[in-house]
Design a protein around this motif. Sequence first.
Motif, PDB file in Angstrom:
ATOM      1  N   LYS A   3     -16.553  71.145  28.162  1.00 58.04           N
ATOM      2  CA  LYS A   3     -16.844  69.747  28.485  1.00 58.04           C
ATOM      3  C   LYS A   3     -17.267  69.025  27.225  1.00 58.04           C
ATOM      4  O   LYS A   3     -17.915  69.596  26.363  1.00 58.04           O
ATOM      5  N   ARG A   4     -16.875  67.767  27.133  1.00 57.87           N
ATOM      6  CA  ARG A   4     -17.238  66.908  26.004  1.00 57.87           C
ATOM      7  C   ARG A   4     -17.864  65.664  26.579  1.00 57.87           C
ATOM      8  O   ARG A   4     -17.579  65.293  27.714  1.00 57.87           O
ATOM      9  N   ASN A   5     -18.684  64.988  25.789  1.00 58.96           N
ATOM     10  CA  ASN A   5     -19.226  63.732  26.281  1.00 58.96           C
ATOM     11  C   ASN A   5     -19.545  62.781  25.149  1.00 58.96           C
ATOM     12  O   ASN A   5     -19.808  63.209  24.023  1.00 58.96           O
ATOM     13  N   VAL A   6     -19.466  61.517  25.460  1.00 59.60           N
ATOM     14  CA  VAL A   6     -19.912  60.443  24.580  1.00 59.60           C
ATOM     15  C   VAL A   6     -20.659  59.443  25.461  1.00 59.60           C
ATOM     16  O   VAL A   6     -20.419  59.371  26.661  1.00 59.60           O
ATOM     17  N   THR A   7     -21.563  58.710  24.840  1.00 65.91           N
ATOM     18  CA  THR A   7     -22.275  57.649  25.541  1.00 65.91           C
ATOM     19  C   THR A   7     -21.876  56.336  24.897  1.00 65.91           C
ATOM     20  O   THR A   7     -21.935  56.187  23.672  1.00 65.91           O
ATOM     21  N   VAL A   8     -21.426  55.380  25.722  1.00 66.54           N
ATOM     22  CA  VAL A   8     -21.017  54.064  25.233  1.00 66.54           C
ATOM     23  C   VAL A   8     -22.084  53.052  25.644  1.00 66.54           C
ATOM     24  O   VAL A   8     -22.438  52.969  26.817  1.00 66.54           O
ATOM     25  N   GLU A  15     -18.760  43.866  22.232  1.00 65.02           N
ATOM     26  CA  GLU A  15     -19.058  44.886  21.221  1.00 65.02           C
ATOM     27  C   GLU A  15     -19.758  46.077  21.864  1.00 65.02           C
ATOM     28  O   GLU A  15     -20.712  45.915  22.619  1.00 65.02           O
ATOM     29  N   TYR A  16     -19.279  47.270  21.508  1.00 62.04           N
ATOM     30  CA  TYR A  16     -19.833  48.505  22.055  1.00 62.04           C
ATOM     31  C   TYR A  16     -19.964  49.545  20.962  1.00 62.04           C
ATOM     32  O   TYR A  16     -19.307  49.474  19.923  1.00 62.04           O
ATOM     33  N   GLU A  17     -20.812  50.524  21.225  1.00 62.88           N
ATOM     34  CA  GLU A  17     -20.987  51.641  20.304  1.00 62.88           C
ATOM     35  C   GLU A  17     -20.870  52.929  21.099  1.00 62.88           C
ATOM     36  O   GLU A  17     -21.536  53.090  22.127  1.00 62.88           O
ATOM     37  N   ALA A  18     -20.010  53.828  20.643  1.00 66.60           N
ATOM     38  CA  ALA A  18     -19.854  55.133  21.270  1.00 66.60           C
ATOM     39  C   ALA A  18     -20.539  56.170  20.380  1.00 66.60           C
ATOM     40  O   ALA A  18     -20.366  56.156  19.164  1.00 66.60           O
ATOM     41  N   VAL A  19     -21.324  57.056  21.007  1.00 68.23           N
ATOM     42  CA  VAL A  19     -22.059  58.074  20.255  1.00 68.23           C
ATOM     43  C   VAL A  19     -21.842  59.434  20.915  1.00 68.23           C
ATOM     44  O   VAL A  19     -21.967  59.560  22.134  1.00 68.23           O
ATOM     45  N   ASN A  20     -21.510  60.435  20.088  1.00 65.11           N
ATOM     46  CA  ASN A  20     -21.367  61.794  20.621  1.00 65.11           C
ATOM     47  C   ASN A  20     -22.715  62.521  20.515  1.00 65.11           C
ATOM     48  O   ASN A  20     -23.670  61.987  19.941  1.00 65.11           O
ATOM     49  N   PRO A  21     -22.828  63.730  21.079  1.00 72.07           N
ATOM     50  CA  PRO A  21     -24.107  64.448  21.071  1.00 72.07           C
ATOM     51  C   PRO A  21     -24.657  64.729  19.658  1.00 72.07           C
ATOM     52  O   PRO A  21     -25.859  64.896  19.487  1.00 72.07           O
ATOM     53  N   GLN A  22     -23.778  64.760  18.656  1.00 73.80           N
ATOM     54  CA  GLN A  22     -24.220  64.993  17.283  1.00 73.80           C
ATOM     55  C   GLN A  22     -24.718  63.710  16.605  1.00 73.80           C
ATOM     56  O   GLN A  22     -25.161  63.733  15.471  1.00 73.80           O
ATOM     57  N   GLY A  23     -24.600  62.584  17.306  1.00 77.30           N
ATOM     58  CA  GLY A  23     -25.074  61.320  16.755  1.00 77.30           C
ATOM     59  C   GLY A  23     -24.036  60.540  15.967  1.00 77.30           C
ATOM     60  O   GLY A  23     -24.343  59.517  15.369  1.00 77.30           O
TER      61      GLY A  23
END
Length: 137
Positions: A3-8, A15-23
């Motif tokens: 499983k993978r995830n990002v938070t938008v 305007e949006y910012e997507a961030v993965n678990p590593q930052g």
Amino acid sequence: MAKRNVTVTMKADYEYEAVNPQGNKVLIDMYDPEKKQHQSPMDLVLSAVASCASVDAVLMMKKKRKTVENFKVETEGDRNDGVPAFYKTIHMNFVLTSPDATEEEFAKVVKLAVDKYCSVSASLSAEISYSSEVKRP
């Protein structure tokens, strides 16, 4: 199953910012071209499929002990006229600059990279096509 995830997160209306678990962050905007500062979600789809196939193509050429002086993928998508405006087709032209690679071996590598190894192209319903060319330095 991996499983993978990002938070938008919304930064402003368009305007949006997507961030993965590593930052690691990706800035995204949906402005018109004259105000655009970042890629749109649909730009990112093209970027994702091209970069996904690129990694394997370059590594396979290097594994064949070929010189990779420069490499790029020119990617174009044709979108549906209605809503949603999904990609109907995506074409990628892989361009390798190398003094010792042949057109034939590079074409085989590109085929493998796109058709077998690229998780992004396998995830899309668009008809994906590709071409390749070798340029001499």
